[in-house]
Write a protein that holds these residues in place. Structure first.
Motif, mmCIF file in Angstrom:
data_model
loop_
_atom_site.group_PDB
_atom_site.id
_atom_site.type_symbol
_atom_site.label_atom_id
_atom_site.label_comp_id
_atom_site.label_asym_id
_atom_site.label_seq_id
_atom_site.Cartn_x
_atom_site.Cartn_y
_atom_site.Cartn_z
ATOM 1 N N ALA A 49 -4.806 -5.805 9.959
ATOM 2 C CA ALA A 49 -4.151 -4.581 9.490
ATOM 3 C C ALA A 49 -4.192 -3.484 10.543
ATOM 4 O O ALA A 49 -4.445 -2.316 10.240
ATOM 5 C CB ALA A 49 -4.772 -4.097 8.180
ATOM 6 N N TYR A 50 -3.927 -3.859 11.781
ATOM 7 C CA TYR A 50 -3.946 -2.882 12.872
ATOM 8 C C TYR A 50 -3.008 -1.714 12.575
ATOM 9 O O TYR A 50 -1.851 -1.891 12.189
ATOM 10 C CB TYR A 50 -3.521 -3.552 14.188
ATOM 11 N N GLY A 51 -3.525 -0.490 12.730
ATOM 12 C CA GLY A 51 -2.722 0.707 12.542
ATOM 13 C C GLY A 51 -2.507 1.118 11.101
ATOM 14 O O GLY A 51 -1.789 2.086 10.836
ATOM 15 N N LEU A 52 -3.119 0.394 10.171
ATOM 16 C CA LEU A 52 -2.927 0.653 8.743
ATOM 17 C C LEU A 52 -4.272 0.734 8.038
ATOM 18 O O LEU A 52 -5.262 0.162 8.517
ATOM 19 C CB LEU A 52 -2.122 -0.486 8.100
ATOM 20 N N PRO A 53 -4.332 1.401 6.891
ATOM 21 C CA PRO A 53 -5.516 1.248 6.046
ATOM 22 C C PRO A 53 -5.663 -0.219 5.668
ATOM 23 O O PRO A 53 -4.666 -0.885 5.379
ATOM 24 C CB PRO A 53 -5.177 2.111 4.820
ATOM 25 N N LYS A 54 -6.862 -0.733 5.689
ATOM 26 C CA LYS A 54 -7.059 -2.164 5.473
ATOM 27 C C LYS A 54 -6.493 -2.633 4.144
ATOM 28 O O LYS A 54 -6.030 -3.774 4.029
ATOM 29 C CB LYS A 54 -8.546 -2.525 5.584
ATOM 30 N N GLU A 55 -6.505 -1.765 3.130
ATOM 31 C CA GLU A 55 -6.011 -2.190 1.821
ATOM 32 C C GLU A 55 -4.503 -2.407 1.805
ATOM 33 O O GLU A 55 -3.962 -2.980 0.852
ATOM 34 C CB GLU A 55 -6.399 -1.168 0.749
ATOM 35 N N GLN A 56 -3.796 -1.979 2.874
ATOM 36 C CA GLN A 56 -2.357 -2.184 2.944
ATOM 37 C C GLN A 56 -1.988 -3.462 3.697
ATOM 38 O O GLN A 56 -0.830 -3.863 3.695
ATOM 39 C CB GLN A 56 -1.682 -0.989 3.622
ATOM 40 N N GLY A 57 -2.948 -4.095 4.350
ATOM 41 C CA GLY A 57 -2.674 -5.299 5.118
ATOM 42 C C GLY A 57 -2.393 -6.497 4.228
ATOM 43 O O GLY A 57 -2.780 -6.535 3.053
ATOM 44 N N TRP A 58 -1.742 -7.514 4.793
ATOM 45 C CA TRP A 58 -1.359 -8.669 3.988
ATOM 46 C C TRP A 58 -2.567 -9.422 3.451
ATOM 47 O O TRP A 58 -2.503 -10.003 2.354
ATOM 48 C CB TRP A 58 -0.444 -9.604 4.778
ATOM 49 N N VAL A 59 -3.692 -9.413 4.172
ATOM 50 C CA VAL A 59 -4.883 -10.117 3.689
ATOM 51 C C VAL A 59 -5.415 -9.438 2.427
ATOM 52 O O VAL A 59 -5.775 -10.112 1.444
ATOM 53 C CB VAL A 59 -5.972 -10.178 4.779
ATOM 54 N N ALA A 60 -5.454 -8.101 2.423
ATOM 55 C CA ALA A 60 -5.903 -7.375 1.237
ATOM 56 C C ALA A 60 -4.948 -7.605 0.073
ATOM 57 O O ALA A 60 -5.377 -7.744 -1.087
ATOM 58 C CB ALA A 60 -6.028 -5.888 1.539
ATOM 59 N N ALA A 200 6.196 -3.925 5.537
ATOM 60 C CA ALA A 200 6.415 -5.332 5.885
ATOM 61 C C ALA A 200 5.284 -6.244 5.420
ATOM 62 O O ALA A 200 5.449 -7.463 5.376
ATOM 63 C CB ALA A 200 6.598 -5.472 7.394
ATOM 64 N N GLN A 201 4.150 -5.667 5.074
ATOM 65 C CA GLN A 201 2.993 -6.498 4.723
ATOM 66 C C GLN A 201 3.235 -7.390 3.494
ATOM 67 O O GLN A 201 2.851 -8.568 3.506
ATOM 68 C CB GLN A 201 1.755 -5.620 4.509
ATOM 69 N N PRO A 202 3.879 -6.891 2.433
ATOM 70 C CA PRO A 202 4.182 -7.801 1.313
ATOM 71 C C PRO A 202 5.103 -8.945 1.717
ATOM 72 O O PRO A 202 4.999 -10.053 1.172
ATOM 73 C CB PRO A 202 4.857 -6.882 0.283
ATOM 74 N N LYS A 203 5.998 -8.698 2.678
ATOM 75 C CA LYS A 203 6.896 -9.753 3.145
ATOM 76 C C LYS A 203 6.109 -10.832 3.887
ATOM 77 O O LYS A 203 6.412 -12.025 3.775
ATOM 78 C CB LYS A 203 7.977 -9.162 4.048
ATOM 79 N N ILE A 204 5.112 -10.404 4.650
ATOM 80 C CA ILE A 204 4.252 -11.372 5.335
ATOM 81 C C ILE A 204 3.544 -12.249 4.310
ATOM 82 O O ILE A 204 3.490 -13.479 4.446
ATOM 83 C CB ILE A 204 3.223 -10.656 6.226
ATOM 84 N N LEU A 205 3.005 -11.626 3.274
ATOM 85 C CA LEU A 205 2.322 -12.394 2.238
ATOM 86 C C LEU A 205 3.272 -13.391 1.590
ATOM 87 O O LEU A 205 2.895 -14.550 1.354
ATOM 88 C CB LEU A 205 1.736 -11.462 1.186
#
Length: 217
Positions: A49-60, A200-205
């Protein structure tokens, strides 16, 4: 983080990631076996989640979905910005011993390509990590990568071909392209033109989920 600017890497740059076309499973690994599953994510800045709050990353976001569909599955995100396959290979044995995961998502290789490192070494490192995970009882999924042709058409082609080759030989599922559907959309990336933004993170998921969730049966 990647040590390259958007001026050096065009927005058509495609990092691909982990997938044989397997169907989405809605039956829980935990529910059918009565056992807990633990997922180790080995990645670079795209998974950290580079550059983002971790909770917004695709892993979270995946953790939230797992809580609904596979509630006994827990996630350990061991992703490190700037990580190479060599770094992942070095760190993996200790992580496997510490966390004893049942599953592993392997998203490494982009930084090898961006730094022009040996592709033979990258292939050996990826293979080593998949073999090590298997020997420790973890089902792995590999995320493939691509780099732009301005690194040289021959190098870029060899780089992209490495991931399906490794997946095929090691008989693990491969998600061929993590950024499917938005890689050419500049509005899907942060200011550096490399790292996907929060939208874009939900799209990655969604690109990863069908392949990965099939391993949780």
């Amino acid at each position: 983080m990647f040590a390259f600017t958007a001026k050096k890497i065009n927005n058509a740059f495609a990092l691909g990631l982990i997938a044989f076309g397997l169907s989405t499973s809605v039956s829980s690994f935990a529910a059918t076996t009565g056992q807990e599953c633990k997922i180790l994510v080995m990645g670079d800045s795209l998974s950290a989640a580079y550059g983002l709050p971790k909770e917004q990353g695709w892993v979270a976001l995946m953790e939230v979905r797992l809580a609904e569909k596979f509630p006994h599955c827990k996630v350990v995100n061991a992703s490190v910005s700037g990580e190479t396959t060599a770094g992942g290979k070095t760190r993996l044995p200790a992580l496997l011993k510490q966390h004893q995961p049942t599953h592993m998502i392997l998203e490494l290789g982009a930084n090898d390509g961006l730094r022009g490192l040996s592709l033979d070494t990258m292939k050996d490192n990826l293979t080593n990590m998949l073999v090590t995970a298997r020997r420790n009882g973890a089902q792995a999924v590999l995320i493939g990568m691509q780099i732009p042709s301005n690194y040289g058409p021959a190098y870029a082609r060899r780089f992209g071909d490495t991931f399906p080759e490794v997946a095929r030989k090691q008989k693990v599922p491969l998600v061929p392209f993590m950024l499917e559907g938005f890689a050419l959309d500049p509005t899907a990336f942060q200011a550096d033109g490399i790292h996907p933004n929060a939208g874009a993170q939900p799209k990655i998921l969604e690109n990863i989920w069908p392949t990965f969730s099939a391993t949780l049966k």
